[in-house]
Design a protein around this motif. Structure first.
Motif, PDB file in Angstrom:
ATOM      1  N   LEU A  67       0.816  -1.212   0.000  1.00 55.78           N
ATOM      2  CA  LEU A  67       0.000   0.000   0.000  1.00 55.78           C
ATOM      3  C   LEU A  67       0.850   1.263   0.000  1.00 55.78           C
ATOM      4  O   LEU A  67       0.538   2.229  -0.701  1.00 55.78           O
ATOM      5  N   TYR A  68       1.938   1.274   0.757  1.00 55.26           N
ATOM      6  CA  TYR A  68       2.728   2.514   0.814  1.00 55.26           C
ATOM      7  C   TYR A  68       3.371   2.802  -0.539  1.00 55.26           C
ATOM      8  O   TYR A  68       3.566   3.968  -0.909  1.00 55.26           O
ATOM      9  N   GLU A  69       3.688   1.730  -1.284  1.00 56.68           N
ATOM     10  CA  GLU A  69       4.247   1.942  -2.611  1.00 56.68           C
ATOM     11  C   GLU A  69       3.211   2.566  -3.543  1.00 56.68           C
ATOM     12  O   GLU A  69       3.541   3.446  -4.353  1.00 56.68           O
ATOM     13  N   LYS A  70       1.978   2.146  -3.443  1.00 52.34           N
ATOM     14  CA  LYS A  70       0.944   2.664  -4.327  1.00 52.34           C
ATOM     15  C   LYS A  70       0.480   4.056  -3.916  1.00 52.34           C
ATOM     16  O   LYS A  70       0.004   4.828  -4.752  1.00 52.34           O
ATOM     17  N   MET A  71       0.613   4.401  -2.646  1.00 51.65           N
ATOM     18  CA  MET A  71       0.259   5.749  -2.205  1.00 51.65           C
ATOM     19  C   MET A  71       1.231   6.792  -2.746  1.00 51.65           C
ATOM     20  O   MET A  71       0.931   7.987  -2.763  1.00 51.65           O
ATOM     21  N   ILE A  72       2.399   6.349  -3.205  1.00 50.60           N
ATOM     22  CA  ILE A  72       3.376   7.273  -3.787  1.00 50.60           C
ATOM     23  C   ILE A  72       2.786   7.968  -5.006  1.00 50.60           C
ATOM     24  O   ILE A  72       3.005   9.159  -5.226  1.00 50.60           O
ATOM     25  N   THR A  73       2.018   7.243  -5.803  1.00 55.85           N
ATOM     26  CA  THR A  73       1.427   7.845  -6.995  1.00 55.85           C
ATOM     27  C   THR A  73       0.438   8.942  -6.627  1.00 55.85           C
ATOM     28  O   THR A  73       0.377   9.981  -7.297  1.00 55.85           O
ATOM     29  N   SER A  74      -0.333   8.730  -5.570  1.00 51.92           N
ATOM     30  CA  SER A  74      -1.273   9.766  -5.127  1.00 51.92           C
ATOM     31  C   SER A  74      -0.532  11.018  -4.686  1.00 51.92           C
ATOM     32  O   SER A  74      -0.903  12.142  -5.039  1.00 51.92           O
ATOM     33  N   GLY A  75       0.531  10.825  -3.908  1.00 56.43           N
ATOM     34  CA  GLY A  75       1.314  11.979  -3.456  1.00 56.43           C
ATOM     35  C   GLY A  75       1.949  12.720  -4.610  1.00 56.43           C
ATOM     36  O   GLY A  75       1.915  13.960  -4.662  1.00 56.43           O
ATOM     37  N   ALA A  76       2.510  11.990  -5.564  1.00 55.97           N
ATOM     38  CA  ALA A  76       3.152  12.627  -6.709  1.00 55.97           C
ATOM     39  C   ALA A  76       2.135  13.373  -7.562  1.00 55.97           C
ATOM     40  O   ALA A  76       2.386  14.498  -8.020  1.00 55.97           O
ATOM     41  N   GLY A  77       0.972  12.758  -7.777  1.00 57.33           N
ATOM     42  CA  GLY A  77      -0.067  13.421  -8.564  1.00 57.33           C
ATOM     43  C   GLY A  77      -0.559  14.698  -7.902  1.00 57.33           C
ATOM     44  O   GLY A  77      -0.790  15.705  -8.575  1.00 57.33           O
ATOM     45  N   LEU A  78      -0.711  14.676  -6.589  1.00 54.03           N
ATOM     46  CA  LEU A  78      -1.156  15.870  -5.876  1.00 54.03           C
ATOM     47  C   LEU A  78      -0.107  16.980  -5.935  1.00 54.03           C
ATOM     48  O   LEU A  78      -0.441  18.163  -6.100  1.00 54.03           O
ATOM     49  N   VAL A  79       1.173  16.611  -5.825  1.00 54.15           N
ATOM     50  CA  VAL A  79       2.238  17.620  -5.904  1.00 54.15           C
ATOM     51  C   VAL A  79       2.235  18.303  -7.264  1.00 54.15           C
ATOM     52  O   VAL A  79       2.294  19.535  -7.376  1.00 54.15           O
ATOM     53  N   VAL A  80       2.158  17.511  -8.336  1.00 56.71           N
ATOM     54  CA  VAL A  80       2.122  18.086  -9.684  1.00 56.71           C
ATOM     55  C   VAL A  80       0.874  18.950  -9.874  1.00 56.71           C
ATOM     56  O   VAL A  80       0.931  20.037 -10.464  1.00 56.71           O
ATOM     57  N   GLY A  81      -0.257  18.465  -9.366  1.00 56.70           N
ATOM     58  CA  GLY A  81      -1.496  19.237  -9.480  1.00 56.70           C
ATOM     59  C   GLY A  81      -1.416  20.567  -8.758  1.00 56.70           C
ATOM     60  O   GLY A  81      -1.886  21.595  -9.276  1.00 56.70           O
TER      61      GLY A  81
END
Length: 241
Positions: A185-199
């Motif tokens: 799960l922590y590996e997949k949450m990385i995509t959410s964090g990265a997407g929010l930063v770019v957004g």
């Protein structure tokens, strides 16, 4: 007897130091760098990375253009008005052209209409050319708005697909453990964090650039008002024409 007592004490100290060093080494080995985190995000990090670099390019490119084209020198309109009052229409037109800015192009077209049309025609020329220059500044800003909406959704897609994969693996292994769930799960949450930063970067850049355009629009309107004020005075208008 004293010697025998000192040996165990020394051995115990050595064991403690060795344990501490081992723990420190293990902790260091467990630390993840930024590149490691990005790599663990999966394939969704590829489009998110593309959107990140596209966002940086758009913000920097638009900022440089708006800052350069939106520049209005102090006394610019006053100099144009003085030339018109002296009857130097061609000089005023050349002065505006040499500015090489959005405001210079707007007033270049306006000065070119002096003596050829009514004040209303000149005012319409300023408004039309001004809208064209503002549209040039706003070009490609819409992409930042699109990225601000797409990047977080891509991150959520990566997280959801990862969660689906985790539960699929659990169904196959029939092993529900915190380690398996948390590790994936922590590996997949990385995509959410990265997407929010770019957004957030795209959203902030979009609105900051729009604020710069709004400031230029306000300056242009104030200068246009001062310019038209000269043409609307009967005595001064007669001298210009």
């Amino acid at each position: 007897m004293t010697i025998l007592l000192q040996v165990p004490a020394t051995s115990a100290s050595a064991v403690a130091d060795s344990t501490a060093n081992a723990a420190a080494s293990a902790a260091a080995a467990q630390r993840l760098g930024l590149f490691d985190l990005v790599a663990k995000g999966g394939w969704v990090m590829v489009p998110i990375a593309f959107l990140f670099f596209a966002t940086l390019y758009l913000i920097i490119e638009r900022w440089i253009l708006i800052r350069k084209q939106g520049k209005v020198d102090e006394g610019f309109v006053d100099n144009v008005k003085d030339m018109l009052l002296q009857g130097n229409v061609k000089s005023a037109e050349s002065f505006c052209k040499n500015q090489r800015t959005a405001a210079g192009r707007v007033f270049e077209k306006a000065v070119g209409r002096v003596g050829m049309g009514t004040n209303k025609d000149i005012e319409n020329t300023i408004e039309t050319v001004g809208q064209i220059e503002i549209s040039r500044m706003e070009r490609n800003l819409g992409y930042l708005g699109v990225i601000a909406g797409i990047a977080p959704m891509l991150g959520f897609i990566g997280t959801i697909s990862g969660i689906i994969r985790i539960f699929y693996d659990i169904s196959l292994s029939d092993n529900i453990s915190v380690g398996i769930i948390a590790g994936g799960l922590y590996e997949k949450m990385i995509t959410s964090g990265a997407g929010l930063v770019v957004g957030v970067i795209a959203y902030s850049g979009y609105h900051l650039l729009n604020m710069m355009i709004e400031r230029f629009t306000l300056k242009l309107e104030m200068n246009a008002f001062d310019f038209m004020e000269v043409l609307q005075k009967p005595t001064e208008t007669a001298r210009v024409r």
